[in-house]
Scaffold this motif. Structure first.
Motif, PDB file in Angstrom:
ATOM      1  N   LEU A 139      27.247 -22.431  49.582  1.00 14.19           N
ATOM      2  CA  LEU A 139      28.585 -21.834  48.924  1.00 14.19           C
ATOM      3  C   LEU A 139      29.663 -22.481  49.289  1.00 14.19           C
ATOM      4  CD1 LEU A 139      30.009 -19.422  47.815  1.00 14.19           C
ATOM      5  CD2 LEU A 139      30.173 -18.578  49.945  1.00 14.19           C
ATOM      6  N   ARG A 167      23.091 -12.937  46.775  1.00 14.40           N
ATOM      7  CA  ARG A 167      22.218 -14.125  47.574  1.00 14.40           C
ATOM      8  C   ARG A 167      20.902 -14.213  46.766  1.00 14.40           C
ATOM      9  NH1 ARG A 167      24.002 -15.471  52.526  1.00 14.40           N
ATOM     10  NH2 ARG A 167      25.500 -14.217  53.417  1.00 14.40           N
ATOM     11  N   THR A 227      25.373 -20.993  39.771  1.00 11.93           N
ATOM     12  CA  THR A 227      24.300 -20.953  41.109  1.00 11.93           C
ATOM     13  C   THR A 227      24.549 -22.139  41.859  1.00 11.93           C
ATOM     14  OG1 THR A 227      22.947 -19.932  39.319  1.00 11.93           O
ATOM     15  CG2 THR A 227      21.996 -20.998  41.255  1.00 11.93           C
ATOM     16  N   SER A 287      23.074 -24.073  45.495  1.00 11.34           N
ATOM     17  CA  SER A 287      21.935 -23.957  46.647  1.00 11.34           C
ATOM     18  C   SER A 287      21.699 -25.423  47.214  1.00 11.34           C
ATOM     19  CB  SER A 287      20.654 -23.619  46.107  1.00 11.34           C
ATOM     20  OG  SER A 287      19.553 -23.871  46.937  1.00 11.34           O
ATOM     21  N   GLY A 305      26.222 -23.476  54.495  1.00 12.21           N
ATOM     22  CA  GLY A 305      25.402 -23.264  53.321  1.00 12.21           C
ATOM     23  C   GLY A 305      25.949 -23.927  51.955  1.00 12.21           C
ATOM     24  N   LEU A 352      28.951 -11.324  50.146  1.00 12.89           N
ATOM     25  CA  LEU A 352      27.694 -11.602  50.886  1.00 12.89           C
ATOM     26  C   LEU A 352      27.572 -11.128  51.971  1.00 12.89           C
ATOM     27  CD1 LEU A 352      27.507 -15.381  49.631  1.00 12.89           C
ATOM     28  CD2 LEU A 352      26.407 -13.465  48.370  1.00 12.89           C
ATOM     29  N   ASP A 353      28.488 -11.030  52.824  1.00 13.18           N
ATOM     30  CA  ASP A 353      28.374 -10.239  54.167  1.00 13.18           C
ATOM     31  C   ASP A 353      28.534  -8.921  54.369  1.00 13.18           C
ATOM     32  OD1 ASP A 353      27.881 -12.966  55.157  1.00 13.18           O
ATOM     33  OD2 ASP A 353      29.902 -12.975  55.850  1.00 13.18           O
ATOM     34  N   GLN A 400      32.065 -15.078  50.307  1.00  9.13           N
ATOM     35  CA  GLN A 400      31.497 -14.872  51.682  1.00  9.13           C
ATOM     36  C   GLN A 400      31.700 -13.255  52.017  1.00  9.13           C
ATOM     37  OE1 GLN A 400      29.984 -17.830  53.383  1.00  9.13           O
ATOM     38  NE2 GLN A 400      28.857 -15.867  54.051  1.00  9.13           N
ATOM     39  N   ASP A 449      19.652 -20.806  51.268  1.00  9.41           N
ATOM     40  CA  ASP A 449      21.040 -20.489  51.193  1.00  9.41           C
ATOM     41  C   ASP A 449      21.428 -20.452  49.739  1.00  9.41           C
ATOM     42  OD1 ASP A 449      20.501 -23.158  50.156  1.00  9.41           O
ATOM     43  OD2 ASP A 449      22.361 -23.838  51.072  1.00  9.41           O
ATOM     44  N   THR A 450      20.693 -20.160  48.740  1.00  7.50           N
ATOM     45  CA  THR A 450      21.130 -19.840  47.312  1.00  7.50           C
ATOM     46  C   THR A 450      22.127 -18.792  47.102  1.00  7.50           C
ATOM     47  OG1 THR A 450      18.963 -20.977  46.489  1.00  7.50           O
ATOM     48  CG2 THR A 450      20.317 -19.827  44.718  1.00  7.50           C
ATOM     49  N   VAL A 451      23.159 -19.095  46.602  1.00  8.30           N
ATOM     50  CA  VAL A 451      24.388 -18.046  45.945  1.00  8.30           C
ATOM     51  C   VAL A 451      24.475 -17.841  44.647  1.00  8.30           C
ATOM     52  CG1 VAL A 451      26.488 -17.327  46.357  1.00  8.30           C
ATOM     53  CG2 VAL A 451      25.358 -18.137  48.445  1.00  8.30           C
ATOM     54  N   HIS A 452      24.497 -16.773  44.008  1.00  9.02           N
ATOM     55  CA  HIS A 452      24.989 -16.632  42.547  1.00  9.02           C
ATOM     56  C   HIS A 452      26.225 -15.943  42.526  1.00  9.02           C
ATOM     57  CE1 HIS A 452      20.773 -17.831  41.505  1.00  9.02           C
ATOM     58  NE2 HIS A 452      20.271 -16.865  42.543  1.00  9.02           N
TER      59      HIS A 452
END
Length: 317
Positions: free
Chosen positions: A196, A221, A242, A244, A194, A315-316, A312, A225-228
């Motif tokens: 990131l 998230r 940001t 994506s 994604g 996020l996980d 990551q 697949d957007t991540v902040h």
């Protein structure tokens, strides 16, 4: 290898020992045959005044043959034979395919022109750094904005100005929008990792030289697949990021804005990929000739991987 760019010129037979006679140009082998290799790396190397595109290797031999033929060079079935015929290699492969091949190329004495991210594991990225150090070869990671006309100068200028309080970086791609038509949408590693990992290195490659290394990270998230990210830097400035690949086509775009004692500074637009990659070739050749590491070398690529891996894990978690 670090003292000279010159090896004997290769024979015309792939895999045969190099033939006699020196060349004053740097022989660069290309690893990869996808759209990024075909549209950026190969034409930039073929046009570069100080480099010769010495050959192409790919995981699909038929694609390597077609790309080599398009640029009047040789397709190699054996990657080690290509290493033996080159002074340097440029790699346009998925990151976790790139890393072990880069370490192998370094061990063969080839300088490294690498793609971002260097790897998607810290261990993989460190393997490249350690191999380059052992072999004494130079390395450059092609983070586009660090080499593109306009943005490269802007980044250096903002780093010199200092006094920044905060920053926001936004990189919104539309690869996975129903209205998009991009050859990169079919990339398995992008689909798995994604935004990131694909566009995160672009944002970090601008923020770190201006604001300093990252000391803390927060990650959340968004849609698709957007991540902040929220980052704290050694300068004590903070930044938000940001990322994506899932944005609507009409919302896509990239920008970096800095705010501080000098006011507000927005990153300018940048040049095409071929010109930018040519500047990265220049940077690698300069690092080889001077023995001075480039700021955007494999060690910097390792640091980007460390930051992304931390994000990551959050996020996980």
């Amino acid at each position: 290898m670090s003292e000279s760019l010159i090896r004997p010129a290769p024979s015309s037979t792939p895999g045969a020992p190099p033939g006699p006679g020196p060349t004053t140009r740097t022989r660069v082998g290309l690893l990869g045959t996808g759209p990024w290799a075909a549209g950026t790396h190969a034409p930039a190397l073929a046009a570069h005044p100080g480099a010769d595109l010495a050959g192409v290797w790919g995981r699909r031999p038929e694609a390597a043959a077609a790309l080599a033929a398009a640029h009047g060079t040789t397709a190699y079935d054996d990657v080690d034979a290509l290493f033996a015929a080159c002074d340097a290699v440029a790699i346009a492969l998925p990151p976790d395919v790139q890393a072990p091949l880069a370490a192998r190329a370094a061990a063969a004495g080839c300088h490294l022109l690498l793609d971002k991210p260097l790897a998607t594991t810290v261990a993989g990225a460190r393997e490249v750094v350690d191999a380059a150090a052992r072999a004494g070869v130079a390395s450059v990671v092609f983070c586009t904005l660090r080499f593109a006309p306009g943005t490269a100068e802007w980044i250096a200028g903002q780093a010199a100005a200092g006094g920044w309080f905060t920053a926001h970086a936004r990189w919104l791609g539309a690869l996975y929008s129903p209205d998009a038509d991009s050859p990169y949408a079919a990339s398995p590693w992008r689909g798995e990792k994604g935004a990131l990992w694909d566009v995160g290195p672009h944002a970090l490659s601008v923020l770190l030289p201006v604001l300093g290394d990252v000391t803390s990270t927060t990650a959340a998230r968004g849609p698709g697949d957007t991540v902040h990210l929220v980052l704290r830097h050694t300068s004590q400035a903070s930044s938000t990021v940001t990322l994506s690949l899932s944005a609507p086509v009409g919302a896509a775009g990239a920008a970096v804005e800095l705010r501080g004692t000098a006011g507000v500074a927005g990153m300018p637009s940048w040049g095409d990929g071929v010109t930018s990659f040519g500047a990265a070739v220049d940077a690698l050749l300069h690092a080889v000739r001077t023995g001075k590491p480039h700021p955007c070398d494999a060690a910097f690529g390792l640091r980007l991987t460390e930051i992304l891996a931390d994000a990551q894990a959050l996020l996980d978690g």
